[in-house]
Scaffold this motif. Structure first.
Motif, PDB file in Angstrom:
ATOM      1  N   GLY A  48      30.841  18.164  55.735  1.00 42.61           N
ATOM      2  CA  GLY A  48      31.428  16.928  56.679  1.00 42.61           C
ATOM      3  C   GLY A  48      31.198  15.541  56.156  1.00 42.61           C
ATOM      4  O   GLY A  48      30.106  15.404  55.378  1.00 42.61           O
ATOM      5  N   ASP A  49      31.919  14.652  56.609  1.00 47.51           N
ATOM      6  CA  ASP A  49      31.386  13.130  56.498  1.00 47.51           C
ATOM      7  C   ASP A  49      30.798  12.571  57.520  1.00 47.51           C
ATOM      8  O   ASP A  49      30.645  11.479  57.693  1.00 47.51           O
ATOM      9  CB  ASP A  49      32.576  12.233  56.065  1.00 47.51           C
ATOM     10  CG  ASP A  49      33.661  12.361  57.294  1.00 47.51           C
ATOM     11  OD1 ASP A  49      33.504  12.390  58.470  1.00 47.51           O
ATOM     12  OD2 ASP A  49      34.793  12.475  56.844  1.00 47.51           O
ATOM     13  N   SER A  50      30.170  13.357  58.482  1.00 52.02           N
ATOM     14  CA  SER A  50      29.323  12.878  59.629  1.00 52.02           C
ATOM     15  C   SER A  50      27.932  12.929  59.243  1.00 52.02           C
ATOM     16  O   SER A  50      27.447  14.263  59.546  1.00 52.02           O
ATOM     17  CB  SER A  50      29.678  13.470  61.121  1.00 52.02           C
ATOM     18  OG  SER A  50      28.769  13.180  62.139  1.00 52.02           O
ATOM     19  N   GLN A  51      27.086  11.854  59.113  1.00 52.97           N
ATOM     20  CA  GLN A  51      25.915  12.000  58.811  1.00 52.97           C
ATOM     21  C   GLN A  51      24.943  12.423  60.024  1.00 52.97           C
ATOM     22  O   GLN A  51      24.031  13.078  60.084  1.00 52.97           O
ATOM     23  CB  GLN A  51      25.207  10.625  58.390  1.00 52.97           C
ATOM     24  CG  GLN A  51      25.608  10.417  57.063  1.00 52.97           C
ATOM     25  CD  GLN A  51      24.804   8.819  56.606  1.00 52.97           C
ATOM     26  OE1 GLN A  51      25.080   7.968  57.318  1.00 52.97           O
ATOM     27  NE2 GLN A  51      23.898   9.130  55.506  1.00 52.97           N
ATOM     28  N   VAL A  52      25.555  12.284  61.353  1.00 54.90           N
ATOM     29  CA  VAL A  52      24.887  12.466  62.495  1.00 54.90           C
ATOM     30  C   VAL A  52      24.777  14.175  62.574  1.00 54.90           C
ATOM     31  O   VAL A  52      23.814  14.374  62.908  1.00 54.90           O
ATOM     32  CB  VAL A  52      25.656  11.962  63.843  1.00 54.90           C
ATOM     33  CG1 VAL A  52      25.198  12.565  65.012  1.00 54.90           C
ATOM     34  CG2 VAL A  52      25.359  10.391  63.756  1.00 54.90           C
ATOM     35  N   VAL A  53      25.876  14.622  62.472  1.00 52.05           N
ATOM     36  CA  VAL A  53      26.152  16.271  62.681  1.00 52.05           C
ATOM     37  C   VAL A  53      25.428  17.005  61.500  1.00 52.05           C
ATOM     38  O   VAL A  53      24.681  17.745  61.900  1.00 52.05           O
ATOM     39  CB  VAL A  53      27.676  16.879  62.707  1.00 52.05           C
ATOM     40  CG1 VAL A  53      27.707  18.143  62.725  1.00 52.05           C
ATOM     41  CG2 VAL A  53      28.451  16.065  63.845  1.00 52.05           C
ATOM     42  N   ILE A  54      25.772  16.396  60.215  1.00 51.81           N
ATOM     43  CA  ILE A  54      24.762  17.249  59.340  1.00 51.81           C
ATOM     44  C   ILE A  54      23.281  17.089  59.405  1.00 51.81           C
ATOM     45  O   ILE A  54      22.555  18.058  59.082  1.00 51.81           O
ATOM     46  CB  ILE A  54      25.298  16.664  57.655  1.00 51.81           C
ATOM     47  CG1 ILE A  54      26.754  16.736  57.756  1.00 51.81           C
ATOM     48  CG2 ILE A  54      24.585  17.191  56.674  1.00 51.81           C
ATOM     49  CD1 ILE A  54      27.132  18.256  57.320  1.00 51.81           C
ATOM     50  N   ASN A  55      22.740  15.731  59.614  1.00 51.01           N
ATOM     51  CA  ASN A  55      21.458  15.607  59.529  1.00 51.01           C
ATOM     52  C   ASN A  55      20.778  15.996  60.720  1.00 51.01           C
ATOM     53  O   ASN A  55      19.683  16.566  60.841  1.00 51.01           O
ATOM     54  CB  ASN A  55      21.129  14.126  59.438  1.00 51.01           C
ATOM     55  CG  ASN A  55      21.434  13.641  58.094  1.00 51.01           C
ATOM     56  OD1 ASN A  55      21.266  14.368  56.985  1.00 51.01           O
ATOM     57  ND2 ASN A  55      21.628  12.284  57.843  1.00 51.01           N
ATOM     58  N   GLN A  56      21.412  16.320  61.998  1.00 49.23           N
ATOM     59  CA  GLN A  56      20.805  16.830  63.088  1.00 49.23           C
ATOM     60  C   GLN A  56      20.757  18.432  63.135  1.00 49.23           C
ATOM     61  O   GLN A  56      19.842  18.902  63.316  1.00 49.23           O
ATOM     62  CB  GLN A  56      21.655  16.302  64.467  1.00 49.23           C
ATOM     63  CG  GLN A  56      21.358  14.997  64.837  1.00 49.23           C
ATOM     64  CD  GLN A  56      22.147  14.483  65.994  1.00 49.23           C
ATOM     65  OE1 GLN A  56      23.036  15.190  66.524  1.00 49.23           O
ATOM     66  NE2 GLN A  56      21.792  13.273  66.687  1.00 49.23           N
ATOM     67  N   GLY A  95      18.129  19.373  60.725  1.00 46.54           N
ATOM     68  CA  GLY A  95      16.674  19.168  61.116  1.00 46.54           C
ATOM     69  C   GLY A  95      16.209  17.940  60.564  1.00 46.54           C
ATOM     70  O   GLY A  95      15.121  17.612  60.965  1.00 46.54           O
ATOM     71  N   GLU A  96      16.969  17.045  59.677  1.00 42.42           N
ATOM     72  CA  GLU A  96      16.407  15.882  59.351  1.00 42.42           C
ATOM     73  C   GLU A  96      16.201  14.915  60.413  1.00 42.42           C
ATOM     74  O   GLU A  96      15.497  13.756  60.145  1.00 42.42           O
ATOM     75  CB  GLU A  96      17.206  15.519  58.075  1.00 42.42           C
ATOM     76  CG  GLU A  96      16.908  16.211  56.877  1.00 42.42           C
ATOM     77  CD  GLU A  96      17.663  15.754  55.516  1.00 42.42           C
ATOM     78  OE1 GLU A  96      17.840  14.581  55.645  1.00 42.42           O
ATOM     79  OE2 GLU A  96      17.795  16.523  54.692  1.00 42.42           O
TER      80      GLU A  96
END
Length: 221
Positions: free
Chosen positions: A147-155, A158-159
Motif C-alpha cells: 500500500g501507499d499509506s505509511q500510516v497503515v503499513i507502519n502501524q 509495529g513501527e
C-alpha cells in the motif's frame, strides 16, 4: 512463499564452501536446487523461509504439491480514498495469486459512507482485501500486503504507535482476521504510482463505478 537457500558445495578437486542465496520464490528455488544436485557437487541443500523454518528439498516439494490446487503466492495491493465534501470513501484492492499452475488477478472495489478520514478509508481497503482472501479460501499462508499509506503499513508492522481510537479498532479488526485465517503478513510500502491499480479502483468507487473481476494473466506478468 519465499525462501533462501543454503548449499554445501564441493569442487571436483575437493574444495568445499557454503553458499547462501538471496530470497526467492519457492518454485525457482526448487528448480535451482535440482539443477545443483544434478552436478553431483552440491550437498545438504537447505531452504529457510521468512520465519526461519528450515526445509529439505523433499519437504518443500511435498508442500508445493499440496498447495497447487489452492490460491498461493498471494500479493494484495490496497488503497482507500476519502471525499471530504461528500463524506464518502472509495476502497480498492487488487489481488495477485497462483492456482493450479495458472496466475490470476482479482480486482474489487466498494463505496462506503460510514468513515470519517482518509486513514480510516485506507484501513477499510486493507480489510476489504482480507475479506476477498477469505472468499478465495486463502489460509495458513504468507501474504504480502502492498500500500501507499505509511500510516497503515507502519502501524500494522509495529513501527508506529496506533494512538487514534478509530484506527486502533481497525488495526485490531485486521489482526483478528489475520489470526482467524492463519495468514502470515508481510507489509510493503510503495509510492502511489506503484499502487495505481488499487488507487484507480478506489477512485472509480467514489464515482459509483463498481468493479468485481477475476482474470487469468501470464505467469511472468
Amino acid at each position: 512463499m519465499n525462501v533462501k537457500m543454503e548449499v554445501s558445495y564441493q569442487t571436483p578437486k575437493g574444495t568445499q564452501t557454503t553458499l547462501n542465496s538471496d530470497e526467492m520464490r519457492v518454485g525457482k528455488a526448487i528448480l535451482i536446487a535440482e539443477d545443483l544436485e544434478r552436478t553431483g557437487r552440491a550437498k545438504n541443500v537447505t531452504f529457510i523461509d521468512s520465519h526461519e523454518n528450515t526445509w529439505t528439498l523433499k519437504e518443500l516439494k511435498i508442500y508445493m504439491k499440496g498447495i497447487q490446487t489452492e490460491p498461493h503466492n498471494v500479493t494484495v495491493y490496497f488503497d482507500g480514498g476519502f471525499d471530504l465534501k461528500t463524506k464518502r470513501s472509495g476502497l480498492g484492492c487488487t489481488i495477485y495469486y497462483e492456482q493450479n499452475g495458472k496466475s490470476f488477478r482479482l480486482r474489487k472495489n466498494a463505496l462506503v459512507e460510514e468513515l470519517d478520514t482518509n486513514n480510516e478509508a485506507e484501513y477499510a481497503a486493507f480489510h476489504l482485501g482480507l475479506q476477498e482472501l477469505d472468499l478465495l479460501g486463502v489460509h495458513h499462508l504468507p501474504v504480502t500486503f502492498v500500500g501507499d499509506s505509511q500510516v497503515v503499513i507502519n502501524q500494522l508492522n509495529g513501527e508506529w504507535p496506533c494512538l487514534e481510537e478509530e484506527l486502533s479498532k481497525w488495526a485490531d479488526r485486521i489482526e483478528n482476521k489475520l489470526d482467524q485465517l492463519g495468514i502470515h503478513p508481510h507489509y510493503q510500502f510503495v509510492s502511489r504510482k506503484r499502487n495505481r491499480e488499487a488507487d484507480q479502483l478506489a477512485a472509480q468507487a467514489l464515482k459509483e463505478i463498481e468493479i468485481t473481476s477475476t482474470i487469468e494473466i501470464p505467469l511472468d506478468e
